[in-house]
Design a protein around this motif. Structure first.
Motif, PDB file in Angstrom:
ATOM      1  N   GLU A   5       0.816  -1.204   0.000  1.00 57.01           N
ATOM      2  CA  GLU A   5       0.000   0.000   0.000  1.00 57.01           C
ATOM      3  C   GLU A   5       0.855   1.262   0.000  1.00 57.01           C
ATOM      4  N   LYS A  29      -3.544   5.282 -14.677  1.00 57.78           N
ATOM      5  CA  LYS A  29      -4.835   5.968 -14.538  1.00 57.78           C
ATOM      6  C   LYS A  29      -5.215   6.714 -15.815  1.00 57.78           C
ATOM      7  N   LYS A  41      -8.492   6.251 -18.021  1.00 56.96           N
ATOM      8  CA  LYS A  41      -9.367   7.394 -18.304  1.00 56.96           C
ATOM      9  C   LYS A  41      -9.619   7.526 -19.797  1.00 56.96           C
ATOM     10  N   ASN A  67     -13.833   3.912 -15.151  1.00 58.74           N
ATOM     11  CA  ASN A  67     -13.723   4.536 -13.833  1.00 58.74           C
ATOM     12  C   ASN A  67     -13.381   3.450 -12.810  1.00 58.74           C
ATOM     13  N   ILE A  68     -12.100   3.175 -12.683  1.00 58.78           N
ATOM     14  CA  ILE A  68     -11.626   2.117 -11.786  1.00 58.78           C
ATOM     15  C   ILE A  68     -10.639   2.727 -10.801  1.00 58.78           C
ATOM     16  N   ARG A  69     -10.845   2.428  -9.513  1.00 57.52           N
ATOM     17  CA  ARG A  69      -9.938   2.918  -8.480  1.00 57.52           C
ATOM     18  C   ARG A  69      -8.668   2.069  -8.488  1.00 57.52           C
ATOM     19  N   VAL A  70      -7.524   2.727  -8.621  1.00 61.13           N
ATOM     20  CA  VAL A  70      -6.245   2.036  -8.730  1.00 61.13           C
ATOM     21  C   VAL A  70      -5.419   2.321  -7.480  1.00 61.13           C
ATOM     22  N   THR A  71      -4.875   1.284  -6.868  1.00 63.63           N
ATOM     23  CA  THR A  71      -3.996   1.408  -5.710  1.00 63.63           C
ATOM     24  C   THR A  71      -2.706   0.626  -5.979  1.00 63.63           C
TER      25      THR A  71
END
Length: 549
Positions: A118, A320, A324, A329-333
């Motif tokens: 993380e 990202k 786009k 619309n995907i949250r990337v970590t």
């Protein structure tokens, strides 16, 4: 004559009552009783003072007589009371301290597993552990508190070392043929070299012991007499390698297979003081040579493309931006990246490939000596362009399908200090393109249309070895047909591994022959499919800016 004593005249004053009167009806206190009371009061006051002064000793005496549940030993009875309490408190705290320390360390290991990917810059948990256990068992005893903190820190460090060793032992090692010794270095400007093995890429660096300082003159003489320890660890052929500098492109007319091939310099159409020069050679490769290269490339891509590639990005921001552009619309970590690399996991790689419709170019590579053509091409380049074979890298075949392009970029690193960079680029078109696919130099106002067998050569660096901004170029979108090119880069300063096929890195774990897709900076680069793996996706490689020697 004797005188007579005459009695005094009575004056009316009442005579005094005797003290020891026997009149029982009187209220006065006899003198003996009063004296006794005074003595008793004095004794009580004295006892109170003694009790006040010697109360701790009396309490200890009473508790010892009554039989305390935790009687003190003979040695402890001889100690001062404060020391006795401190020893009892120390023993009890040691037991509770060890228990709490074990629980906190176990919790720390679990938390570390969760946040390891993380946040790569997470602060060590050692301070938090000390804060939780910072309870003073005895007030006004800083020496004991420092001892506790020191022991806790030692315990935390020991646990962390055990945890790192467990991870290293559990990590899957690379195949034996990939465990070859490799030497990485930075630029030569006083930067120390670094020796590592393939399986040591993610290990914690070992600190070297400091040596006693020596006078500069004596140390300099000693360095001149004896080679460094790093150089001694290298094979003899590496130690004896002599780097060669290639600073300019010298174009001249040649003959090949009965073809007359003169150079044509393409002059800038914009005012510039740049040292970049662009030359064009018609029919540098024959028709048969072009057809043979395209056929070999297509076959290799077809065989390798049976497996889905693993996608690698230079940053989360680039990933990202690609999502786009695909309107996803995907949250990337950081969790989607394989540990130690800039590549996403296999599952997410397949999803992204579908999102961007596998819109990338394809590149395959071969190295000097792997085919007869590699020697023929290198000799032809040397004769026509003055570029030495010793400064040449691999041969890269690239195909652009319809609708594909490659954004503006330079082939050298702007502002880079390492002279082992691409000083010149040789590009040969293997097929005509019906519409689009031009190579453009926006800073120079030059553009070239693809034509079968046509070769372009230009310098990316100045004669001093600095990357030239005006060498920026773009591969325009292919509007109709397909585009095939052959590229070979030549380097300003040669190095030992230049032009040699290197062993592949062990990370990420993948199937044999599984390809990769590398996506550069979104504004300046694009995505490209490769049949081989380099080291640019390794975090350790990127942090230390290492280069194969």
């Amino acid at each position: 004559m004797a005188r007579k004593r005459i009695p005094k005249r009575q004056t009316g004053i009442q005579p005094r009552v005797p003290v020891h009167s026997t009149d029982t009806g009187s209220d006065s206190i006899p003198a003996p009783v009063t004296s006794s009371i005074r003595i008793i009061l004095l004794i009580l006051i004295g006892l109170g003072i003694c009790a006040f002064l010697f109360y701790p000793d009396i309490t200890r005496l009473v508790s010892s007589l009554q039989g305390d549940a935790n009687p003190t030993t003979k040695e402890q009875r001889g100690q001062p009371v404060d020391q006795h309490r401190r020893d009892q408190q120390f023993d009890s705290d040691e037991e509770s301290f060890a228990g709490r320390r074990h629980d906190d360390l176990m919790m720390t290991e679990e938390e570390d597993d969760e946040i390891e990917v993380e946040d790569f810059d997470e602060e060590p948990v050692e301070n938090d552990q000390i804060g939780d256990l910072k309870e003073e068992p005895i007030k006004h005893n800083p020496e004991f508190e420092r001892e506790q903190e020191r022991r806790l820190k030692d315990e935390v460090k020991r646990k962390e070392r055990e945890k790192m060793s467990e991870r290293d032992s559990s990590r899957k090692t690379a195949p034996e043929d990939e465990k070859k010794f490799i030497k990485f270095t930075k630029d030569e400007a006083g930067v120390k070299t670094l020796d590592i093995k393939m399986e040591d890429m993610t290990k914690e660096p070992v600190k070297k012991k400091s040596k006693e300082a020596k006078p500069k003159t004596e140390q300099k003489k000693q360095e001149e007499k004896t080679p460094s320890q790093d150089n001694q660890d290298l094979p003899k052929e590496v130690r004896d390698f002599k780097a060669r500098i290639l600073s300019t492109v010298t174009a001249k007319k040649i003959f090949a297979d009965g073809r007359r091939i003169p150079p044509v310099e393409l002059l800038p159409q914009k005012p510039t003081n740049s040292s970049v020069r662009v030359f064009l050679f018609e029919e540098f490769l024959s028709k048969d040579e072009c057809d043979g290269l395209m056929k070999a490339h297509d076959k290799h891509v077809q065989d390798a493309a049976k497996q889905d590639p693993i996608l690698c990005f230079d940053s989360i921001g680039t990933l990202k931006k690609h999502l786009k552009e695909a309107k996803k619309n995907i949250r990337v970590t950081p969790n989607v990246f394989t540990h130690g690399t800039k590549c996403v996991n296999a599952t997410f790689s397949r999803q992204i490939a579908d999102f961007i419709h596998r819109n990338w170019s394809y590149s395959t590579a071969f190295y000097p000596g792997e085919s007869k053509f590699s020697t023929i091409f290198a000799n032809r380049v040397k004769a026509a362009m003055g570029l030495d074979q010793e400064n040449g890298g691999k041969f890269q075949l690239t195909s652009y399908p319809k609708g594909k392009a490659y954004k503006s970029h330079t082939d050298c690193v702007e502002g880079g200090e390492d002279k082992r960079d691409r000083v010149a680029t040789v590009l040969v078109y293997l097929q005509d393109v019906e519409e689009g696919g031009e190579t453009r130099f926006p800073e120079l106002g030059i553009w070239v249309k693809p034509r079968k067998g046509r070769a372009l050569v230009w310098n990316n660096m100045s004669p001093d070895g600095d990357c030239e901004r005006h060498s920026i170029h773009t591969a325009s979108r292919v509007d109709k047909g397909n585009k095939y090119i052959l590229i070979r880069w030549y380097y300003y300063k040669s190095f030992y591994s230049l032009g040699k096929r290197p062993p592949e890195p062990p990370l990420p774990q993948r199937e044999a022959g599984q390809p990769r897709v590398s996506c550069d900076e979104f504004e300046y680069g694009s995505c490209r499919w490769y049949d081989e793996w380099s080291y640019e996706h390794m975090l350790e490689y990127e942090r230390q800016k290492m280069t194969l020697i």
